[in-house]
Structure formats: C-alpha cells, structure tokens
Design an enzyme around this catalytic site. Structure first.
Site, PDB file in Angstrom:
ATOM      1  N   TYR A 107      -6.621  -6.146   3.858  1.00 41.46           N
ATOM      2  CA  TYR A 107      -7.715  -5.212   3.611  1.00 41.46           C
ATOM      3  C   TYR A 107      -8.927  -5.986   3.107  1.00 41.46           C
ATOM      4  CZ  TYR A 107      -4.680  -1.078   4.055  1.00 41.46           C
ATOM      5  OH  TYR A 107      -3.855  -0.099   4.525  1.00 41.46           O
TER       6      TYR A 107
ATOM      7  N   ASP B 138      -3.858   9.836   2.100  1.00 45.21           N
ATOM      8  CA  ASP B 138      -3.804   8.501   2.685  1.00 45.21           C
ATOM      9  C   ASP B 138      -4.838   8.437   3.799  1.00 45.21           C
ATOM     10  OD1 ASP B 138      -3.191   6.061   3.735  1.00 45.21           O
ATOM     11  OD2 ASP B 138      -1.248   6.640   4.557  1.00 45.21           O
TER      12      ASP B 138
ATOM     13  N   ASP C 192      -7.098  19.320  10.815  1.00 46.95           N
ATOM     14  CA  ASP C 192      -8.100  18.853   9.857  1.00 46.95           C
ATOM     15  C   ASP C 192      -7.585  19.032   8.434  1.00 46.95           C
ATOM     16  OD1 ASP C 192     -10.299  18.340   8.289  1.00 46.95           O
ATOM     17  OD2 ASP C 192     -11.655  19.656   9.391  1.00 46.95           O
ATOM     18  N   GLY C 193      -7.452  17.929   7.706  1.00 44.92           N
ATOM     19  CA  GLY C 193      -6.934  17.992   6.342  1.00 44.92           C
ATOM     20  C   GLY C 193      -7.823  18.789   5.404  1.00 44.92           C
TER      21      GLY C 193
ATOM     22  N   SER D  45      -8.472   6.769   5.749  1.00 49.94           N
ATOM     23  CA  SER D  45      -9.221   5.555   6.036  1.00 49.94           C
ATOM     24  C   SER D  45     -10.526   5.594   5.247  1.00 49.94           C
ATOM     25  CB  SER D  45      -9.474   5.438   7.550  1.00 49.94           C
ATOM     26  OG  SER D  45     -10.018   6.628   8.058  1.00 49.94           O
ATOM     27  N   ASP D  46     -11.437   4.679   5.533  1.00 52.28           N
ATOM     28  CA  ASP D  46     -12.691   4.605   4.774  1.00 52.28           C
ATOM     29  C   ASP D  46     -13.572   5.824   5.033  1.00 52.28           C
ATOM     30  OD1 ASP D  46     -12.210   2.017   3.594  1.00 52.28           O
ATOM     31  OD2 ASP D  46     -12.498   1.179   5.601  1.00 52.28           O
TER      32      ASP D  46
ATOM     33  N   TYR E  90       0.832  -1.215   0.000  1.00 60.26           N
ATOM     34  CA  TYR E  90       0.000   0.000   0.000  1.00 60.26           C
ATOM     35  C   TYR E  90       0.860   1.255   0.000  1.00 60.26           C
ATOM     36  CZ  TYR E  90      -3.320   3.536   1.587  1.00 60.26           C
ATOM     37  OH  TYR E  90      -4.084   4.671   1.689  1.00 60.26           O
ATOM     38  N   GLN E  91       1.826   1.324   0.901  1.00 62.14           N
ATOM     39  CA  GLN E  91       2.645   2.539   1.051  1.00 62.14           C
ATOM     40  C   GLN E  91       3.415   2.855  -0.239  1.00 62.14           C
ATOM     41  OE1 GLN E  91       1.930   3.878   3.835  1.00 62.14           O
ATOM     42  NE2 GLN E  91       1.983   2.454   5.545  1.00 62.14           N
TER      43      GLN E  91
END
Length: 386
Positions: free
Chosen positions: A316, A247, A228-229, A249-250, A152-153
């Site tokens: 995953y 990057d 906060d992005g 999460s869901d 993934y990375q």
C-alpha cells in the site's frame, strides 16, 4: 510522427475496446513518444467512468498494441512521459501512480497478466507478480497481494470484533475479495453476516484467482447483497448491528460516498447501543489532514469512543494503512485499547493449527495498533478519545 500516433491509437482502440465504453474515451495526444525503439510507446488514456487518466505503456506489433503496464496518472492531465521518468512505467512492471500520493509510485514486476476487465464501476485487473504472488488491482490501485493481504484483513476485522462482547450481527460494506469474511468466520458467536458489495465483478474475480482469500464466501452465515453500500445503510433498521466493517478503497470513484458525513451518520444509526464500527482510513504518512477531518466528523457523530489504529501493508502507498474505530454509547464504555473478546479464546486449537493467525493477536498487536508515532499523535490528539 502524427500518422504513426494515429496508427497506435487505432491499434490500441481495436485491441482493447473492452476497456472503453465508447471511442470517445480514447483521448488522442500529440505527445505520444517512442522510447528505446520505434515500437515502444507511452500513451495517456482518459477513463469516463473514473474521470481520471491512465498511463499505458506497450509496444506496437503487427498492427496490435500489446500493453505492458497500466498506471494511474497523478490526476488532471497526464504529464508527458520522458526518458527520465519512464523508469516507473517500464514494460514488464506495474506501477501505482495516484493523485492521493503525488510524487511517488510503487512498482511490482509482472510475470503474467491473468485478468483485465471493465466492470460497471471500475477497471479490474489481476496479475502474477514476481515477489508478491497474485495481485488484485482496481482502477490502477493495488487492493491486495497474496503475500501481505493478511495484515490488512486480520486487523480491520479483529480490532472491532475483539472490542465488543458476544457480537452476533455483523455488516460488511465493500470487501468484495472475501478476506474480511474469512476472518469473521473465526468468531463463533456471530449468527449473521450481511455483506454489501457494489461490484459483482470483484467478487467473481476474487473467487477465481484468490481462493484462499475468498473462502469466506463459503460461510453459511453470509448474506451477500450486490448493491450500493451507502443506500444499504440508509435503509437498514436502527440498532441492527453489533459490528460494522467498511472495507473500502480510497475516497475516489465508487468509494467516494463512504468517506462523507451522511455515511458515518448512517453507520452510527445502524449500530446497537455499545456497537462498534471500523472503516478503512488512509495513511498517516500521506493523509493526516484527511484523517483529522474524518476523526472530527466521527467525534461529532459517535457518542462513545473514537480512535485511530494502523497496520503495516508493504504494497500500500507508504507501506501503512489506518482504521477508524468508533462506538456508540452503551451500557459499558468501549475501550478500544483493551480487547474484551480476545481472539485467542475463540479460535479452537484445531483451527489455530490449520489456519493460524499471521499478524493480529489480542495480547500485544491490538493495543500497539492504537499507539501513534509522535508526529501523528500530535496532529490528531485534540480530536481522538483518550
């Protein structure tokens, strides 16, 4: 039975008050049931922070409830556990159960619990698994394991970085484990890496338990912002970045805003002409309607190319994860299928020997990642760039 249930709830609340902000976060259920012995129980716990239920199994020992496993319920109300479905939440096993992959679960055998805490945003766990090394879990969902994290990375980093010439300024949204930073450190052309991660606890836990991943934080080019992005991007100057990597999460809980149209508009605005963005974009086996919606949104926002790539990550859901690859219009059209900044020409021989790539290469894997199986190609072909 009701007296016994109340005793279990009281013991659980007393033992794990750190998981809950108030006693109201424990939802008592009449259907707490014993399995196998009178001391083994399954409970439903409602989290105010995520607005979702967790399934917890454990044993009542000397008035203390010892948790054996924690998994996310499929959404809404938690189904009553029965002996036929207890296999997915047996003591000694961690099971990932989520509303975004209904009807299935992935389980890992737990050797030792290493960390369990509640941040301001989510439930953070680390455990030692029998087969995948240490595992990082956020709100019941596996984020990385030591055994397979590199696939993934490497892909979320080098797919965009190798698609643009001479990238100098890079922004990472999320990625608090530091893995993307580790991969960015291979690129000598980069002068500054801004990272905005909402959860400080994720960064701290990753530094403590995943040093081979979080080593990226040691790069002096990194400027870490805890915040906060979405807000960070909104406040970024127009045309600031060559590459932006999201990057996340869901799309539930803290990451929900990273999958909405205003966020993608901010992404495009913050990129320079010919700049590239890469975002986590779910699984072709589970989320094709979501993926198509995101591709459609991005196609209406990004003036350059819009593509979808994918990679294999065994832990995953469904074993795969995808990435949106988008570019703004620039002097030269970005062709994501043909890398113009191959990693093989960047990494020194010494670096390649001491820290070799484990998954990505520019010669074959890069282009292969953008080749979709027929069922996914047919579903997405009318919205993807050729």
């Amino acid at each position: 039975m009701r007296q016994r249930n109340l005793a279990i709830v009281a013991a659980l609340q007393s033992t794990f008050t750190s998981l809950f902000r108030s006693s109201s976060q424990l939802t008592f259920r009449e259907d707490i049931r014993p399995f196998g012995s009178a001391s083994l129980f399954a409970l439903s716990i409602f989290s105010q922070s995520t607005r979702r239920n967790r399934i917890v199994t454990g044993a009542l020992r000397n008035g203390r409830f010892s948790v054996d496993s924690v998994g996310m319920a499929p959404g809404g109300d938690t189904p009553v556990p029965t002996p036929s479905n207890m296999g997915s939440i047996m003591p000694g096993w961690f099971s990932e159960i989520g509303s975004m992959w209904p009807g299935e679960a992935h389980s890992l055998k737990v050797e030792k619990r290493l960390f369990d805490g509640q941040s301001d945003f989510q439930h953070v766990q680390v455990f030692q698994s029998e087969t995948y090394g240490k595992v990082l879990v956020l709100d019941g969902v596996i984020q990385l394991t030591e055994r397979d994290e590199f696939s993934y990375q490497e892909m979320i980093t080098h797919l965009p970085m190798c698609s643009v010439t001479d990238p100098k300024r890079v922004l990472v949204i999320g990625g608090g484990d530091g893995g993307v930073l580790r991969e960015l450190s291979r690129h000598s052309s980069v002068e500054r890496i801004d990272m905005c991660e909402i959860d400080k606890m994720v960064v701290e836990v990753s530094k403590e338990f995943f040093p081979n991943v979080s080593i990226g934080f040691q790069d002096p080019r990194v400027n870490l912002v805890i915040g906060d992005g979405v807000k960070f991007l909104q406040e970024a100057d127009t045309g600031t970045y060559d590459v932006i990597i999201v990057d996340s999460s869901d799309p539930v809980g803290p990451a929900e805003g990273l999958f909405q149209k205003p966020f993608y508009e901010s992404l495009a605005r913050a990129l320079r002409p010919g700049g590239v963005a890469c975002t986590q974009a779910e699984s072709i086996w589970l989320h094709l309607p979501i993926i198509k919606e995101v591709v459609t949104i991005c196609s209406g926002i990004f003036s350059g190319s819009v593509n979808y790539a994918w990679t294999s990550v065994p832990t995953y859901p469904s074993g795969v994860i995808g990435f949106m690859l988008c570019s703004t219009e620039g002097p030269t059209e970005v062709n994501f299928k043909k890398p113009v900044n191959p990693i093989e020409g960047i990494v020194t021989a010494e670096a390649a020997k001491t820290r070799p790539m484990k998954y990505y290469n520019s010669e074959v894997v890069h282009e292969a990642a953008l080749i979709l199986p027929q069922f996914a190609k047919g579903f997405l072909q009318d919205v993807l760039s050729t």
